[in-house]
Structures are given as structure tokens and as C-alpha cells.
Design a protein around this motif. Structure first.
Motif, PDB file in Angstrom:
ATOM      1  N   ASP A 121       3.277  11.432  -2.945  1.00 45.40           N
ATOM      2  CA  ASP A 121       2.124  12.198  -2.462  1.00 45.40           C
ATOM      3  C   ASP A 121       1.829  11.857  -1.004  1.00 45.40           C
ATOM      4  O   ASP A 121       1.544  12.744  -0.191  1.00 45.40           O
ATOM      5  CB  ASP A 121       0.892  11.928  -3.324  1.00 45.40           C
ATOM      6  CG  ASP A 121       1.030  12.480  -4.731  1.00 45.40           C
ATOM      7  OD1 ASP A 121       1.882  13.379  -4.939  1.00 45.40           O
ATOM      8  OD2 ASP A 121       0.289  12.026  -5.625  1.00 45.40           O
ATOM      9  N   GLY A 122       1.906  10.571  -0.659  1.00 43.38           N
ATOM     10  CA  GLY A 122       1.669  10.156   0.718  1.00 43.38           C
ATOM     11  C   GLY A 122       2.712  10.705   1.672  1.00 43.38           C
ATOM     12  O   GLY A 122       2.390  11.153   2.779  1.00 43.38           O
ATOM     13  N   ALA A 162       4.829   4.855   2.399  1.00 47.01           N
ATOM     14  CA  ALA A 162       5.262   6.221   2.711  1.00 47.01           C
ATOM     15  C   ALA A 162       5.578   6.352   4.201  1.00 47.01           C
ATOM     16  O   ALA A 162       6.573   6.972   4.581  1.00 47.01           O
ATOM     17  CB  ALA A 162       4.191   7.222   2.296  1.00 47.01           C
ATOM     18  N   GLN A 163       4.747   5.753   5.053  1.00 47.19           N
ATOM     19  CA  GLN A 163       4.984   5.810   6.497  1.00 47.19           C
ATOM     20  C   GLN A 163       6.261   5.057   6.874  1.00 47.19           C
ATOM     21  O   GLN A 163       7.049   5.536   7.699  1.00 47.19           O
ATOM     22  CB  GLN A 163       3.786   5.230   7.272  1.00 47.19           C
ATOM     23  CG  GLN A 163       3.929   5.318   8.781  1.00 47.19           C
ATOM     24  CD  GLN A 163       3.998   6.757   9.279  1.00 47.19           C
ATOM     25  OE1 GLN A 163       3.136   7.563   8.966  1.00 47.19           O
ATOM     26  NE2 GLN A 163       5.033   7.075  10.039  1.00 47.19           N
ATOM     27  N   GLN A 219       0.392   4.351   0.985  1.00 45.99           N
ATOM     28  CA  GLN A 219       0.391   5.132   2.216  1.00 45.99           C
ATOM     29  C   GLN A 219       1.213   4.442   3.305  1.00 45.99           C
ATOM     30  O   GLN A 219       1.961   5.086   4.032  1.00 45.99           O
ATOM     31  CB  GLN A 219      -1.048   5.382   2.696  1.00 45.99           C
ATOM     32  CG  GLN A 219      -1.156   6.402   3.798  1.00 45.99           C
ATOM     33  CD  GLN A 219      -0.667   7.784   3.370  1.00 45.99           C
ATOM     34  OE1 GLN A 219      -0.773   8.174   2.209  1.00 45.99           O
ATOM     35  NE2 GLN A 219      -0.109   8.523   4.299  1.00 45.99           N
ATOM     36  N   GLN A 220       1.094   3.124   3.380  1.00 42.66           N
ATOM     37  CA  GLN A 220       1.862   2.359   4.365  1.00 42.66           C
ATOM     38  C   GLN A 220       3.357   2.431   4.034  1.00 42.66           C
ATOM     39  O   GLN A 220       4.186   2.607   4.925  1.00 42.66           O
ATOM     40  CB  GLN A 220       1.390   0.908   4.370  1.00 42.66           C
ATOM     41  CG  GLN A 220       2.110   0.027   5.357  1.00 42.66           C
ATOM     42  CD  GLN A 220       1.656  -1.427   5.260  1.00 42.66           C
ATOM     43  OE1 GLN A 220       0.841  -1.778   4.407  1.00 42.66           O
ATOM     44  NE2 GLN A 220       2.183  -2.254   6.121  1.00 42.66           N
ATOM     45  N   ARG A 263       2.437   7.810  -6.048  1.00 41.00           N
ATOM     46  CA  ARG A 263       1.531   7.678  -4.902  1.00 41.00           C
ATOM     47  C   ARG A 263       2.278   7.766  -3.575  1.00 41.00           C
ATOM     48  O   ARG A 263       1.804   8.387  -2.623  1.00 41.00           O
ATOM     49  CB  ARG A 263       0.748   6.367  -5.007  1.00 41.00           C
ATOM     50  CG  ARG A 263      -0.165   6.313  -6.222  1.00 41.00           C
ATOM     51  CD  ARG A 263      -1.115   5.121  -6.211  1.00 41.00           C
ATOM     52  NE  ARG A 263      -0.494   3.853  -5.916  1.00 41.00           N
ATOM     53  CZ  ARG A 263      -0.005   3.005  -6.821  1.00 41.00           C
ATOM     54  NH1 ARG A 263      -0.063   3.332  -8.102  1.00 41.00           N
ATOM     55  NH2 ARG A 263       0.525   1.857  -6.466  1.00 41.00           N
ATOM     56  N   VAL A 264       3.470   7.172  -3.524  1.00 38.21           N
ATOM     57  CA  VAL A 264       4.266   7.228  -2.293  1.00 38.21           C
ATOM     58  C   VAL A 264       4.751   8.650  -2.036  1.00 38.21           C
ATOM     59  O   VAL A 264       4.735   9.122  -0.894  1.00 38.21           O
ATOM     60  CB  VAL A 264       5.448   6.231  -2.356  1.00 38.21           C
ATOM     61  CG1 VAL A 264       6.386   6.426  -1.183  1.00 38.21           C
ATOM     62  CG2 VAL A 264       4.928   4.804  -2.379  1.00 38.21           C
ATOM     63  N   ASP A 280       0.851  -1.182   0.000  1.00 36.33           N
ATOM     64  CA  ASP A 280       0.000   0.000   0.000  1.00 36.33           C
ATOM     65  C   ASP A 280       0.892   1.238   0.000  1.00 36.33           C
ATOM     66  O   ASP A 280       1.855   1.328   0.765  1.00 36.33           O
ATOM     67  CB  ASP A 280      -0.892  -0.034   1.248  1.00 36.33           C
ATOM     68  CG  ASP A 280      -1.743   1.209   1.371  1.00 36.33           C
ATOM     69  OD1 ASP A 280      -2.310   1.651   0.358  1.00 36.33           O
ATOM     70  OD2 ASP A 280      -1.831   1.743   2.502  1.00 36.33           O
ATOM     71  N   LEU A 325       2.145  13.268   4.768  1.00 40.55           N
ATOM     72  CA  LEU A 325       2.587  12.970   6.135  1.00 40.55           C
ATOM     73  C   LEU A 325       3.463  14.096   6.689  1.00 40.55           C
ATOM     74  O   LEU A 325       3.345  14.455   7.860  1.00 40.55           O
ATOM     75  CB  LEU A 325       3.371  11.653   6.158  1.00 40.55           C
ATOM     76  CG  LEU A 325       2.554  10.375   5.994  1.00 40.55           C
ATOM     77  CD1 LEU A 325       3.475   9.178   5.802  1.00 40.55           C
ATOM     78  CD2 LEU A 325       1.644  10.172   7.195  1.00 40.55           C
TER      79      LEU A 325
END
Length: 156
Positions: free
Chosen positions: A76-77, A8-9, A5-6, A73-74, A3, A81
């Protein structure tokens, strides 16, 4: 596929949090992160992260290869954050400290281009750049000659 967003975190955690990120950019396949302190980056954790194909670290510049599509996508995430973190972009710095940091970044960017290797590359490129139009013209002439020869309408 992980994912975005995951991922990116996980990248944010591996590079030392939002306070350690000075800038984030991306291209077709790579996420480019400029870190404040490269000693805070857990490079081995980053390399072991699912979805990260490779990492390239050069001082405060870190390139994380994610592949096409996912990198957008990463990025942007990761930017989202960072924006949600309190004053991560400014780091609580005064304008004078930010100006000094900017001067350091400019000096570091110029430093590699002042070496002997870059001067040699510039000299070599200065020799070949004027030849480019002639090489293009030769290629076009050879292509036209090939077309005419194969169609039976030219010399040969």
C-alpha cells in the motif's frame, strides 16, 4: 520491525524509482514488482535492506519476501508513493508505445510455456488429472474402513 512506509521508500529507491516500476502486486508474503529495466535495480542494496527476508529476481520480475502482514502495508505504501510521483505509471508513453509494451509482456509470458519442459509437464498432468476422483474415492473408503475397524463395527 521496520516501519512499512520507510521500507516502501527504501524498496522504491532500490528498484530505481517509480519510473522504473511497471506494476506492483502482493500475495501473502511476497511483494511482486515488475520493473521496466532490470539493470536499474540495486539488488544487493535491496537484499541488505532491514525487513527484506529474501529477493528473487527473474528478468523484469522481482519478488521481495517480506512476510505476512508487513507485505500488505508495504505494498500500500509503495502504491501510494508511485501515485504521488508525476506520471510514473504511464511513463509519458503514447498509446502506441503502451500497446507495443503490452505485446512484449504477453510474448514474454507465453515464451516459457512453449518449451519442451512445459509440454512434458502438461502430458504428465493430463495422465493424472482423470485419476484424481478415483484416488479421492479410495481415500474415503480407506478412511471409512479405518473408522469402522477401530470402532469394532467393521471387518477385520
Amino acid at each position: 520491525m521496520p516501519d512499512a512506509q520507510q521500507l516502501a521508500q527504501q524498496i522504491l529507491d532500490s528498484v530505481g524509482g517509480s519510473a522504473n516500476i511497471a506494476d506492483v502486486e502482493n500475495c501473502m508474503t511476497r511483494l511482486r514488482v515488475e520493473v521496466v529495466s532490470d539493470s536499474s535495480v540495486a539488488l544487493e542494496d535491496l537484499k541488505a535492506t532491514d525487513g527484506v527476508m529474501a529477493t528473487i529476481a527473474a528478468g523484469s520480475n522481482l519478488q521481495i519476501v517480506l512476510g505476512p502482514g508487513l507485505v500488505d502495508r508495504v505494498a500500500d505504501g509503495l502504491k501510494a508513493l508511485r501515485a504521488s510521483a508525476p506520471s510514473a505509471a504511464a511513463g509519458g508513453s503514447s498509446p502506441e508505445e503502451l500497446a507495443a509494451r503490452g505485446a512484449e509482456i504477453k510474448a514474454a509470458a507465453r515464451a516459457p510455456s512453449d518449451g519442451r519442459t512445459m509440454r512434458a509437464i502438461r502430458k504428465i498432468s493430463a495422465i493424472f488429472i482423470p485419476l484424481i476422483p478415483a484416488l479421492i474415492a479410495c481415500g474415503l473408503i480407506a478412511g471409512i474402513n479405518g473408522i469402522l475397524t477401530n470402532s469394532g463395527g467393521g471387518p477385520g
